[in-house]
Write an enzyme that holds these catalytic residues in place. Structure first.
Site, PDB file in Angstrom:
ATOM      1  N   CYS A   1      42.040  41.190  24.024  1.00  0.00           N
ATOM      2  CA  CYS A   1      42.488  42.113  25.075  1.00  0.00           C
ATOM      3  C   CYS A   1      43.184  43.358  24.511  1.00  0.00           C
ATOM      4  O   CYS A   1      43.421  44.313  25.242  1.00  0.00           O
ATOM      5  CB  CYS A   1      43.404  41.383  26.044  1.00  0.00           C
ATOM      6  SG  CYS A   1      42.598  39.977  26.806  1.00  0.00           S
TER       7      CYS A   1
ATOM      8  N   HIS B   1      47.941  46.345  30.046  1.00  0.00           N
ATOM      9  CA  HIS B   1      46.854  45.366  30.142  1.00  0.00           C
ATOM     10  C   HIS B   1      47.127  44.523  31.383  1.00  0.00           C
ATOM     11  O   HIS B   1      48.254  44.083  31.625  1.00  0.00           O
ATOM     12  CB  HIS B   1      46.841  44.508  28.874  1.00  0.00           C
ATOM     13  CG  HIS B   1      45.950  43.314  28.971  1.00  0.00           C
ATOM     14  ND1 HIS B   1      44.678  43.388  29.466  1.00  0.00           N
ATOM     15  CD2 HIS B   1      46.161  42.005  28.646  1.00  0.00           C
ATOM     16  CE1 HIS B   1      44.128  42.187  29.437  1.00  0.00           C
ATOM     17  NE2 HIS B   1      45.012  41.322  28.949  1.00  0.00           N
TER      18      HIS B   1
ATOM     19  N   ASN C   1      41.899  39.728  34.949  1.00  0.00           N
ATOM     20  CA  ASN C   1      42.035  40.163  33.557  1.00  0.00           C
ATOM     21  C   ASN C   1      40.645  40.476  32.992  1.00  0.00           C
ATOM     22  O   ASN C   1      39.846  39.569  32.777  1.00  0.00           O
ATOM     23  CB  ASN C   1      42.709  39.032  32.769  1.00  0.00           C
ATOM     24  CG  ASN C   1      42.886  39.360  31.300  1.00  0.00           C
ATOM     25  OD1 ASN C   1      42.290  40.289  30.780  1.00  0.00           O
ATOM     26  ND2 ASN C   1      43.710  38.561  30.622  1.00  0.00           N
TER      27      ASN C   1
HETATM   28  O1  UT7 Z   1      45.246  38.303  27.865  1.00  0.00           O
HETATM   29  C1  UT7 Z   1      46.050  37.156  27.846  1.00  0.00           C
HETATM   30  C2  UT7 Z   1      45.642  36.247  28.944  1.00  0.00           C
HETATM   31  N1  UT7 Z   1      46.482  35.175  29.345  1.00  0.00           N
HETATM   32  C3  UT7 Z   1      47.599  35.261  30.101  1.00  0.00           C
HETATM   33  O2  UT7 Z   1      48.152  36.286  30.351  1.00  0.00           O
HETATM   34  C4  UT7 Z   1      48.109  33.950  30.643  1.00  0.00           C
HETATM   35  C5  UT7 Z   1      49.574  33.936  30.935  1.00  0.00           C
HETATM   36  N2  UT7 Z   1      49.949  32.736  31.678  1.00  0.00           N
HETATM   37  C6  UT7 Z   1      49.846  32.638  33.019  1.00  0.00           C
HETATM   38  O3  UT7 Z   1      49.490  33.610  33.688  1.00  0.00           O
HETATM   39  C7  UT7 Z   1      50.263  31.333  33.678  1.00  0.00           C
HETATM   40  O4  UT7 Z   1      50.629  30.404  32.674  1.00  0.00           O
HETATM   41  C8  UT7 Z   1      49.153  30.714  34.578  1.00  0.00           C
HETATM   42  C9  UT7 Z   1      49.019  31.547  35.832  1.00  0.00           C
HETATM   43  C10 UT7 Z   1      47.832  30.674  33.837  1.00  0.00           C
HETATM   44  C11 UT7 Z   1      49.532  29.294  34.976  1.00  0.00           C
HETATM   45  O5  UT7 Z   1      50.796  29.290  35.624  1.00  0.00           O
HETATM   46  P1  UT7 Z   1      51.893  28.193  35.233  1.00  0.00           P
HETATM   47  O6  UT7 Z   1      53.047  28.423  36.122  1.00  0.00           O
HETATM   48  O7  UT7 Z   1      52.110  28.285  33.752  1.00  0.00           O
HETATM   49  O8  UT7 Z   1      51.185  26.853  35.660  1.00  0.00           O
HETATM   50  P2  UT7 Z   1      50.873  25.537  34.823  1.00  0.00           P
HETATM   51  O9  UT7 Z   1      49.652  25.727  34.013  1.00  0.00           O
HETATM   52  O10 UT7 Z   1      52.106  25.071  34.102  1.00  0.00           O
HETATM   53  O11 UT7 Z   1      50.593  24.518  35.996  1.00  0.00           O
HETATM   54  C12 UT7 Z   1      51.603  24.133  36.932  1.00  0.00           C
HETATM   55  C13 UT7 Z   1      50.971  23.198  37.947  1.00  0.00           C
HETATM   56  C14 UT7 Z   1      50.200  22.062  37.294  1.00  0.00           C
HETATM   57  O12 UT7 Z   1      50.363  20.926  38.126  1.00  0.00           O
HETATM   58  P3  UT7 Z   1      51.391  19.760  37.745  1.00  0.00           P
HETATM   59  O13 UT7 Z   1      50.965  19.290  36.382  1.00  0.00           O
HETATM   60  O14 UT7 Z   1      52.746  20.413  37.734  1.00  0.00           O
HETATM   61  O15 UT7 Z   1      51.184  18.775  38.845  1.00  0.00           O
HETATM   62  C15 UT7 Z   1      48.775  22.502  37.322  1.00  0.00           C
HETATM   63  O16 UT7 Z   1      47.884  21.443  37.350  1.00  0.00           O
HETATM   64  O17 UT7 Z   1      50.015  23.923  38.726  1.00  0.00           O
HETATM   65  C16 UT7 Z   1      48.731  23.268  38.640  1.00  0.00           C
HETATM   66  N3  UT7 Z   1      47.694  24.301  38.642  1.00  0.00           N
HETATM   67  C17 UT7 Z   1      47.127  24.764  39.777  1.00  0.00           C
HETATM   68  N4  UT7 Z   1      47.320  24.458  41.070  1.00  0.00           N
HETATM   69  C18 UT7 Z   1      46.603  25.136  41.985  1.00  0.00           C
HETATM   70  C19 UT7 Z   1      47.152  24.959  37.584  1.00  0.00           C
HETATM   71  N5  UT7 Z   1      46.234  25.829  38.009  1.00  0.00           N
HETATM   72  C20 UT7 Z   1      46.201  25.743  39.359  1.00  0.00           C
HETATM   73  C21 UT7 Z   1      45.466  26.394  40.370  1.00  0.00           C
HETATM   74  N6  UT7 Z   1      45.700  26.074  41.646  1.00  0.00           N
HETATM   75  N7  UT7 Z   1      44.562  27.366  40.073  1.00  0.00           N
END
Ligand code: UT7
Length: 337
Positions: free
Chosen positions: A118, A259, A289
């Site tokens: 990116c 970005h 993204n």
């Molecule tokens: O160019 C670089 C690109 N990358 C980035 O910029 C990524 C940066 N990171 C992020 O934007 C965030 O980490 C995410 C948006 C990807 C994820 O958010 P998070 O708050 O870190 O969520 P998580 O992965 O820790 O998941 C929290 C909960 C989980 O459930 P449990 O284990 O707490 O029961 C996931 O299973 O949310 C659940 N979850 C979802 N629920 C509904 C994960 N994805 C989803 C979803 N819909 N799409």
């Protein structure tokens, strides 16, 4: 700075996105999720994806034509092409060689791809700056194009909500008025934290030897939480340092064009710079993204929608797999897009 360094002019910028829109509601057909969950955590409502035979090559070509048109430079006067894609549709011929052909450039100019995920556009700009500054090449076409949807794991709701497809292009030339459009530019990398975002290509060993324990899937694997932490701790400070090297204060710079990875990450940079919303260009809501293309898409669309007035100055910043990151303070001239 090298003595007699030739200043760089940004002559034209263009972008292209596919027509097909996938909304957060649409993603509910793939897995359990909600518009509310995705929007509050990322700021994304929808993204564009290629379909059928369409690829990042088509998007890159369209963006390149628009940037060349704006630059008023004859396509045959381009003397170098640098493409930046996270995962081009084919490893070779490279995206840049393919675009050289599709643009009808008959002269045997150099064309090569650079991989910095990116951060690709900012890396390419730094390379172009070196070439132009030292007089090696005069008119360089930079193309950032990605079809992330082709390498997304559509069963992984933690990553597939984030990415979209798109392309951005920039024509940069030796400045004809002595004014340098790059006020400061820094690029960095830290391979020791590279496992945060991986795409391991499917592979094999020679059938006569022992096979590897694991073969890649070709899909994006990401530790979203760690990437988030990395981004909010590293990028805002880095942007502030880049601004301090530009000779301007944050207040004196007109726009932040970051970005587009996550709205909350954008806000962490905005808060560090104490910018009001009108100075911050964000279109992540509609595109997700789009990797290295996200900055030029935001720039051109910002101008088209009247959010960015030209001439002006802007601080750009990117980060992504590698991990790589970069920032630049640029002068944006009238008529570039
Ligand atoms: O160019 C670089 C690109 N990358 C980035 O910029 C990524 C940066 N990171 C992020 O934007 C965030 O980490 C995410 C948006 C990807 C994820 O958010 P998070 O708050 O870190 O969520 P998580 O992965 O820790 O998941 C929290 C909960 C989980 O459930 P449990 O284990 O707490 O029961 C996931 O299973 O949310 C659940 N979850 C979802 N629920 C509904 C994960 N994805 C989803 C979803 N819909 N799409």
């Amino acid at each position: 700075m090298v003595k007699d360094f030739i200043p760089l002019k940004i002559a034209g910028v263009g972008y292209s996105v596919p027509e097909t829109v996938i909304t957060n509601e649409d993603l509910k057909k793939l897995y359990e999720t909600s518009d509310e969950w995705i929007y509050t955590r990322t700021g994304i409502k929808e993204r564009r994806v290629v379909s059928g035979n369409e690829t990042a090559i088509d998007l890159g070509l369209d963006a390149a034509k628009k940037a060349i048109d704006k630059s008023k430079i004859d396509v045959n006067d381009i003397d170098c092409i640098i493409s930046a894609a996270s995962a081009p549709p084919q490893l070779y011929p490279t995206l840049s060689c393919t675009l050289q052909d599709k643009l009808g450039i008959k002269s045997k100019i150099p064309a090569f791809d650079l991989t910095a995920a990116c951060t690709g556009l900012i890396y390419a700009l730094q390379v172009a700056r070196g070439f132009i500054g030292t007089g090696i090449y005069k008119n360089i076409l930079i193309v950032a194009a990605d079809n992330n949807s082709k390498i997304t794991d559509w069963t992984d709701r933690g990553t597939s909500i984030l990415f979209g497809d798109g392309a951005g292009a920039m024509v940069v030339t030796a400045s004809d008025d002595g004014v340098d459009d790059v006020l400061s530019l820094n690029i960095s990398a830290d391979g020791s934290i590279g496992q945060m975002i991986q795409t391991n290509m499917p592979s094999q060993c020679c059938p006569l030897v022992k096979q590897a324990d694991e073969v890649g899937t070709g899909k994006i694997i990401m530790d979203g939480k760690e990437v988030y932490k990395f981004a909010v701790t590293t990028v805002p400070k880095y942007v502030a340092e880049c601004i301090s090297k530009s000779g301007l204060t944050a207040e004196e710079i007109d726009y932040l064009i970051p970005h587009q990875a996550n709205q909350r990450i954008i806000e962490s940079i905005q808060n560090r710079l104490k910018y009001t919303d009108d100075k911050v260009i964000s279109n992540i809501k509609y595109y997700g993204n789009t990797s290295a293309a996200s900055i030029p898409i935001a720039l051109v669309e910002g101008v088209e929608q009247g959010k960015i007035k030209l001439p002006s100055t802007a601080v750009l910043c990117g980060f992504g797999a590698g991990m790589t990151w970069g920032a630049a303070v640029l002068r944006l001239r009238e008529g570039i897009c």
